[in-house]
Design an enzyme around this catalytic site. Structure first.
Site, PDB file in Angstrom:
ATOM      1  N   ASP A 268       0.867  -1.180   0.000  1.00 14.00           N
ATOM      2  CA  ASP A 268       0.000   0.000   0.000  1.00 14.00           C
ATOM      3  C   ASP A 268       0.903   1.228   0.000  1.00 14.00           C
ATOM      4  O   ASP A 268       2.093   1.131  -0.292  1.00 14.00           O
ATOM      5  CB  ASP A 268      -0.960  -0.032   1.194  1.00 14.00           C
ATOM      6  CG  ASP A 268      -2.307   0.610   0.896  1.00 14.00           C
ATOM      7  OD1 ASP A 268      -2.309   1.699   0.279  1.00 14.00           O
ATOM      8  OD2 ASP A 268      -3.352   0.057   1.269  1.00 14.00           O
ATOM      9  N   ASP A 269       0.351   2.391   0.355  1.00  9.48           N
ATOM     10  CA  ASP A 269       1.134   3.621   0.306  1.00  9.48           C
ATOM     11  C   ASP A 269       2.351   3.536   1.229  1.00  9.48           C
ATOM     12  O   ASP A 269       2.249   3.065   2.370  1.00  9.48           O
ATOM     13  CB  ASP A 269       0.270   4.799   0.729  1.00  9.48           C
ATOM     14  CG  ASP A 269      -0.988   4.940  -0.118  1.00  9.48           C
ATOM     15  OD1 ASP A 269      -0.889   4.779  -1.348  1.00  9.48           O
ATOM     16  OD2 ASP A 269      -2.066   5.183   0.454  1.00  9.48           O
TER      17      ASP A 269
END
Length: 479
Positions: A268-269
């Site tokens: 993810d980020d």
């Protein structure tokens, strides 16, 4: 010519032209699959030196409290006993707990104030996969529900609330969240509570997390929330690129934060800046502000190097990102918001990005969706303004930009200058897709969309002042 290395069984190729720009130290880091930590620890006569916001008068070793580092014996009671015992020194110079080499299996444990948790080299904290060792907590007030399930949430592995002066550091010791158990339950929709984070510090002041390796968190890795005066540096954070919601560092409704010299591979980020979800975040109203992110290296094929949102309903303001690198990452600095979020993302300053193998260089989304309740307020429109990017080199890019504001609520005062984008063989004919935005560009290749007209000689601003957290100097401590 290119340089290749393996990450999560995928071959990552970095153009040699890019590696030559980064200097020999960072080039070597790609070969090794990690970056060099600037603040290294050295053995000295009579002890070990380490940098910290504060040194401690008292110290103890985890084994003093009956811990067994065999990787199978639970040490949850030992961690809790050690920290409870050391909390008596809160008003007497504070205390340090040393985790020695070994594999220390444990469930969730809580920290105390004026306290340092130090992981020696070859020390590994292993997160238990026994749910009974993870206490439940109420939902966060600015979220209103759990992210994975509507009710409560599991406590993080390393947790603290209402603390002052907390340091989590080491000689590149490791915290392994053993997240596969939780990822499986999430994917099979078997969770009744939201997954734990690896580290969460709430309602606290003076926090340092540094010089450690974090692996396989059940969900987010490092989550300071409702806190201030935070230094996060020299971390290596690794999770499979297909692992769900394994954000690296998530400052959430926090003030005065410094994130630097971290290497993150994630599903993810790599960094996700947040401040609450829809009406709950609006009601709590604590923004994330005065944040600097520098010398970050990110690999995340399905997410952003730095995301602003999507939970930004307390506001995000004065974020500075400089000298950051993304490789094989979906987007660089992305803004994510939606109708119902309210609040603002404003005064964002980005300079000096080096990007390779990207889907997007610029991406702003005004229709992210994902709401805690179906009856969100359609009149709660976010304000996205004064967003500045400059001095960017990117190659092997599919789309230069996808900038989508909100109808009747455009994103304004966008500035992009001195940007050179090399498109990939799989390039898309429409390089700039722009709707409901306004701003200017200068010295940008390929040519931007008509909503961002060129203004020759215009350089996007970047602040000259120094954030207070940048002036904090770490002490040299010894034990």
């Amino acid at each position: 010519m290119s340089l290749s290395f393996l990450q999560d069984n995928q071959n990552i190729t970095v153009p040699m032209s890019l590696t030559m720009k980064l200097g020999p130290k960072i080039r070597n880091s790609y070969v090794l699959g990690s970056i060099s930590i600037i603040m290294t620890l050295v053995s000295v006569v009579g002890g070990v030196e380490y940098p910290a916001i504060n040194c401690r008068k008292h110290s103890a070793v985890l084994t003093d409290f009956g811990a067994i580092g065999d990787g199978t014996t639970s040490n949850t009671d030992a961690f809790n006993s050690a920290i409870t015992n050391l909390s008596q020194y809160v008003n007497d110079g504070g205390a340090l707990l040393v985790v020695p080499p070994g594999k220390w299996l444990t469930g969730s444990f809580n920290l105390t104030s004026h306290f340092t948790l130090f992981l020696q080299k070859d020390a590994v904290i292993l997160a238990s996969q026994d749910e009974s060792e993870w206490p439940s907590l109420p939902v966060l007030p600015s979220y209103g529900r759990g992210r994975d399930a509507p009710d409560g949430r599991f406590s993080s592995l390393i947790f603290g609330t209402n603390l002052t002066d907390v340091v989590i550091t080491g000689d590149n010791g490791t915290v392994d969240g053993q997240g596969s158990y939780w990822w499986g339950k999430f994917k099979n929709d078997e969770l009744k509570l939201t997954r734990p984070y690896l580290i969460e510090i709430m309602f606290s002041d003076q926090i340092q997390v540094s010089n450690l390796t974090f692996l396989n968190s059940p969900s987010w890795f490092v989550h300071p929330i409702y806190s201030s005066n935070i230094i996060i540096q020299g971390l290596t954070i690794l999770a499979p690129i297909d692992s769900p919601n394994t954000d690296g560092i998530n400052p959430d409704s926090c003030d005065n934060i410094r994130i630097e010299d971290c290497y993150i591979v994630s599903g993810d980020d790599c960094v996700a800046v947040k401040s609450g979800w829809d009406g709950y975040g609006i009601k709590v109203g604590i923004p994330t502000q005065h944040l600097i992110i520098r010398r970050l290296t990110c690999i995340s094929p399905d997410s952003a190097m730095i995301a602003l949102g999507s939970e930004m309903s307390g506001g995000i303001q004065d974020v500075r990102a400089e000298d950051n690198i993304a490789i094989n990452t979906q987007s660089a600095v992305r803004i994510k918001t939606a109708v119902g979020r309210g609040a603002y993302v404003k005064d964002i300053f980005v300079k000096g990005m080096t990007l390779s193998t990207m889907k997007y260089v610029f991406w702003m989304t005004g229709s992210y969706g994902s709401h805690p309740d179906p009856d969100f307020d359609p009149k709660a429109l976010p304000q996205i303004t004064r967003i500045n990017y400059r001095d960017i080199i990117a190659d092997n890019v599919t789309y230069s930009a996808r900038l989508e504001g909100i109808p009747n609520d455009p994103f304004t005062d966008i500035c992009i200058s001195n940007v050179t984008i090399g498109v990939s063989e799989q390039k898309k004919k429409l390089q700039w897709n722009c709707t409901d935005i306004a701003g200017v560009t200068s010295g940008v290749t390929p040519q931007p969309c008509d909503l961002l007209p060129q203004k020759d000689g215009n350089e996007c601003p970047y602040p000259d002042d120094i954030l207070p957290i940048e002036n904090v100097k770490l002490q040299t401590c010894t034990f």
